[in-house]
Design an enzyme around this catalytic site. Structure first.
Site, short mmCIF file in Angstrom:
data_model
loop_
_atom_site.label_atom_id
_atom_site.label_comp_id
_atom_site.label_asym_id
_atom_site.label_seq_id
_atom_site.Cartn_x
_atom_site.Cartn_y
_atom_site.Cartn_z
N GLU A 410 0.92 -1.21 0.16
CA GLU A 410 -0.16 -0.18 0.11
C GLU A 410 0.86 1.24 0.02
O GLU A 410 0.31 2.43 -0.59
CB GLU A 410 -1.03 -0.03 1.16
CG GLU A 410 -2.18 -1.22 1.20
CD GLU A 410 -2.92 -1.29 0.08
OE1 GLU A 410 -2.99 -0.18 -0.65
OE2 GLU A 410 -3.10 -2.34 -0.33
N HIS A 540 -13.57 -8.92 -5.60
CA HIS A 540 -13.18 -8.16 -6.94
C HIS A 540 -14.40 -8.52 -7.95
O HIS A 540 -14.57 -7.64 -8.65
CB HIS A 540 -11.85 -8.35 -7.38
CG HIS A 540 -10.77 -7.98 -6.63
ND1 HIS A 540 -10.40 -8.73 -5.27
CD2 HIS A 540 -10.04 -6.98 -6.35
CE1 HIS A 540 -9.39 -8.23 -4.71
NE2 HIS A 540 -9.16 -6.95 -5.46
ZN LIG Z 1 -2.89 -2.57 -4.40
#
Ligand SMILES: [Zn+2]
Length: 643
Positions: A410, A540
Site C-alpha cells: 500500500e 473483486h
Molecule cells: Zn494495490
C-alpha cells in the site's frame, strides 16, 4: 467523395496546426501547469464546493468549431477545473464511507455521484467530438488528453446509478456480513474463516468452512450479480461499446490485449505445472485416498479460501524437512513491533533508496487499525485525496508477516501518488497503467523480505542462509506469486467471456470450474450445482474490479525487480539481491514513477527496464533455481506432472 472530403479536412487541419503549433504549445502549457497552484483546505465543505461547481458549470465556453485547437484548449481548461474539484469531493466521501460504513455516508457518496452526473452527461459527448479532430493534432499532449478523456461512459438516467449502486452495495453487504455457523458459534470471513483456511489442517473441517462460505455467499449473490452485469452491459452498449470487455481493455491502450495475457500464462505454465505437481504430491501424502493424485487439486486445501495463493501451507510443502524460514511473524512479535513501527519499517526502506517519506496527513488521517466503535471496510487500500500532501491508507493492520507485505504494497501506491503529483499536472496524475500501480509496492516488498536484507538488518542470522534455505525461500515466493497467476488469469478470462455473452446463463458455475480446471488444475472439493455461484465469493467480482492488473503486476514486479538489481550492479542470483540504501538505484525508479501516465506505458517502461512490454523473462530467471529443483524432485518422488 466522403473519403476525399475527410482527407482534405484532415490535411487542412494538419497544415493549420503546423503553423499554430507554437501558440498551441504555449496554451497547452497552461493546462499542464495547472494544479500546482490550486491548494485545497483539508476539511471539505461539500455544499460550498458544489455551489462553486454549479457556478463554474455555467461558465462553459461557447464552442463554434470542434476542429479548433484553441477552442479545444479553452474548453479543456474549463472542464479540468471542474473535474478536479469534483473528484476531490467524491474521494473524500468515498474515504469517509469506507472508514465509517453508515447509511448516511453511503447516501452522501451516491448523492454526489448523482449531482455530478448531468455534468458528465453533458461533457463526454463534447470530449468525444473534440477527440474526433484532436486525434490528428500534432500536439502530443492535446492528442493524449483528449484520447484518454474520450474513454468514459455516461449514464442515461439517474435511476440507473441508483439501481447499480444499490445492487453493488447489496452484494458487498452480503460479502461482508455472511457467516458460517457450527454448533458453537458463527464465523465471519474476516478474520475467522480466512484464518481457518490458513491454519486448519483437518480435511473435513476445511471442507465445512469452504462449502459453508461458498454456499452462503455465492448462492445469495448469484441473481444480484447477473442483474448487475446486465445493467452495466446495457449502459455500456448505449455508449457505443460492444460489451464490457471492450471497455475494460480500453485503458490498456494495447492491441491484442488478450493474446498478451494468453502468451504470458503460456510462458509460466511449465513452472506452474512443476509447482502444481509437487504441491499435489505432498497433499496426496497428507490426505491419502481423499482425491486422485493424478488429477486436479481440491480447492480447499491450499491454505486460502479462493486457492489464490498457497504459501500459508508452506510447512506442508517444505523442500527440506529441517530447513525452515525465519518466521517473520514471530520475529516481529518477539521484538514487540507495534503497528506504527511496521509502517516505519516500510517507510525506512523507501527513503533508504531516496523515495519519499510519508506526509503529516498520511500519519494523522489514515486508518491503521480496525476501529472498535464503527463498521469499516477492512480491505487494504491507498487513497490519493487529490489534495496537497494528502495521501492515506486504510488497513486493519495486524502485526504479522502478511501484513508486513501489505504495508509495503500500500505504501508503494502512496509513493507513486507522491512522485507523479509532484511532477505532473492533474491530467497525468495516474499510474502508467494499473499494473504499474500494483507492482511498485510488491517490488519493494520483495526486497524487504529478502533473506539477505533481513540478515543485514539483524532480523535473521546470516549463517542460516544456505542453498537449502534459498530453495525454501524461493518455494515460499512461488507459492505466493506463481500459484497466483492462473488464478488471476481466470478471474478476467471468465468475465471477458461472460460479458461477451459466451457463457450459457444456466451454466455459470460450471463454466467457472471448467476454466479453473483448464488453466490451473484446481477442482471444487464437492459436487457443485447451478444453485451455486462460486466466482461470486470473491470481493473483486462483486465490486466489479478488473483483475488483469494483478495478473500483469505479478509479471511486471519481476521486471522492475530485475531492473533495479541491474542498476545496482548486483551480480549474485536475483533472489538474493538487496538494493537497500542504494540511493542511485531508487533515483532511476523515482524518475519512472514521476512520469505518471504522461506517455504511453510502453515508453515509460522502456525508460526504466529497456523493455517495451510485459515479459515473462524476469520471473522465469528469478525462479530458475527452484524450477530446476522441482523437476528433479518431482522425478525423485515419482510425482506425475499435469492434470
Ligand atoms: Zn494495490
Amino acid at each position: 467523395m466522403i473519403k476525399y472530403f475527410a482527407v482534405t479536412v484532415v490535411l487542412q487541419l494538419l497544415l493549420r496546426y503546423e503553423t499554430d503549433s507554437i501558440v498551441v504549445q504555449k496554451q497547452i502549457n497552461g493546462i499542464l501547469n495547472e494544479g500546482k497552484v490550486v491548494v485545497f483546505s483539508n476539511d471539505i465543505d461539500v455544499e460550498k464546493q458544489n455551489l462553486e461547481i454549479q457556478y463554474d458549470i455555467t461558465q462553459a465556453p461557447n464552442i463554434t468549431d470542434y476542429s479548433s485547437e484553441r477552442q479545444a484548449i479553452q474548453w479543456l481548461t474549463w472542464y479540468i477545473s471542474i473535474a478536479q474539484k469534483a473528484i476531490k469531493i467524491s474521494t473524500v466521501l468515498n474515504f469517509n464511507y469506507m472508514t465509517n460504513i453508515t447509511r448516511e455516508n453511503l447516501q452522501k457518496y451516491v448523492a454526489q455521484k448523482e449531482f455530478m452526473s448531468p455534468f458528465n452527461r453533458q461533457t463526454l459527448p463534447i470530449m468525444k467530438r473534440f477527440n474526433h479532430f484532436m486525434q490528428y493534432s500534432t500536439n502530443y499532449d492535446l492528442k493524449r488528453i483528449y484520447s484518454r478523456g474520450a474513454h468514459g461512459t455516461i449514464t442515461v438516467d439517474d435511476q440507473y446509478i441508483e439501481k447499480t449502486s444499490k445492487l453493488r452495495s447489496q452484494m458487498l453487504n452480503i460479502y461482508s456480513t455472511t457467516t458460517v455457523c457450527d454448533r458453537l458459534k458463527c464465523y465471519p470471513l474476516t478474520p475467522d474463516l480466512d484464518e481457518m483456511m490458513h491454519v486448519e489442517k483437518d480435511y473435513d473441517r476445511l471442507l465445512w468452512a469452504w462449502k459453508g462460505w461458498h454456499d452462503r455467499c455465492g448462492n445469495k449473490v448469484r441473481p444480484l450479480y447477473v442483474d448487475y452485469i446486465d445493467l452495466l452491459t446495457k449502459n455500456i452498449q448505449e455508449n457505443g461499446y460492444t460489451d464490457l470487455t471492450e471497455k475494460w481493455m480500453e485503458p490498456w491502450e494495447t492491441d491484442n490485449f488478450e493474446d498478451m495475457l494468453d502468451q504470458l500464462l503460456d510462458d509460466v505454465m511449465p513452472l506452474y505445472k512443476q509447482l502444481h505437481a509437487y504441491v499435489r504430491g505432498r497433499l496426496c501424502e497428507l490426505y491419502p485416498y481423499r482425491f486422485n493424485c493424478n488429477g486436479p487439486i481440491p480447492a480447499h486445501i491450499l491454505g486460502n479460501m479462493w486457492s489464490q495463493q498457497w504459501h500459508e501451507r508452506l510447512d506442508d510443502f517444505l523442500p527440506y524437512s529441517k530447513t525452515r524460514l525465519a518466521d517473520m511473524t514471530k520475529i516481529l512479535q518477539r521484538k514487540n513491533v507495534t503497528i506504527h513501527q511496521m509502517y516505519l519499517f516500510a517507510e525506512n526502506f523507501y527513503t533508504s533508496i531516496d523515495l519519499y517519506s510519508m506526509t503529516e496527513n498520511f500519519w494523522t488521517k489514515s486508518m491503521f487499525e480496525r476501529p472498535k466503535d464503527r463498521n469499516v471496510d477492512c480491505k487494504a487500500s491507498a487513497f490519493d485525496m487529490r489534495n496537497t500532501d494528502d495521501y492515506r491508507i486504510k488497513i486493519c493492520t495486524e502485526v504479522d508477516d502478511n501484513n508486513f507485505y501489505i504495508v509495503h504494497h500500500e505504501m508503494g501506491h502512496i509513493e507513486y501518488y507522491m512522485a507523479y503529483s509532484k511532477s505532473q499536472p492533474y491530467v497525468y496524475r495516474d499510474g502508467a497503467n494499473s499494473a504499474f500501480h500494483e507492482a511498485i509496492g510488491d517490488t519493494i516488498g520483495m526486497f524487504a523480505i529478502c533473506p539477505t536484507h533481513g540478515a543485514s538488518l539483524g532480523l535473521i542470522d546470516e549463517n542460516i542462509i544456505d542453498e537449502k534455505y534459498e530453495i525454501t525461500y524461493l518455494m515460499r515466493t512461488a507459492l505466493q506469486k506463481v500459484a497466483f497467476l492462473p488464478f488471476a488469469y481466470v478471474m478476467d478470462k471468465y468475465r471477458f467471456a461472460l460479458f461477451r455473452n459466451q457463457i450459457d446463463r444456466s451454466k455459470l458455475n460450471r463454466a467457472w470450474w471448467d476454466m479453473k480446471l483448464k488453466y490451473g488444475g484446481i477442482m471444487p472439493p464437492v459436487e457443485r450445482s447451478e444453485q451455486n455461484f462460486d466466482p461470486g465469493v470473491k470481493y473483486h467480482m462483486l465490486a466489479n474490479v478488473p483483475y488483469s492488473r494483478y495478473f500483469l503486476s505479478y509479471i511486471l514486479q519481476f521486471q522492475f525487480y530485475r531492473a533495479l538489481c541491474k542498476i545496482g550492479q548486483n551480480e549474485g542470483p536475483l533472489h538474493l539481491c538487496d538494493i537497500y540504501q542504494q540511493k542511485a538505484v531508487g533515483d532511476q525508479f523515482r524518475r519512472m514513477l514521476a512520469m505518471g501516465n504522461s506517455r504511453h506505458w510502453s515508453e515509460i517502461l522502456e525508460v526504466f527496464t529497456g523493455e517495451t512490454t510485459f515479459r515473462s523473462e524476469a520471473i522465469l530467471i528469478y525462479f530458475q533455481p527452484l524450477y530446476k529443483w522441482l523437476i528433479k524432485e518431482n522425478i525423485r518422488r515419482d510425482y506425475p506432472v499435469g492434470w
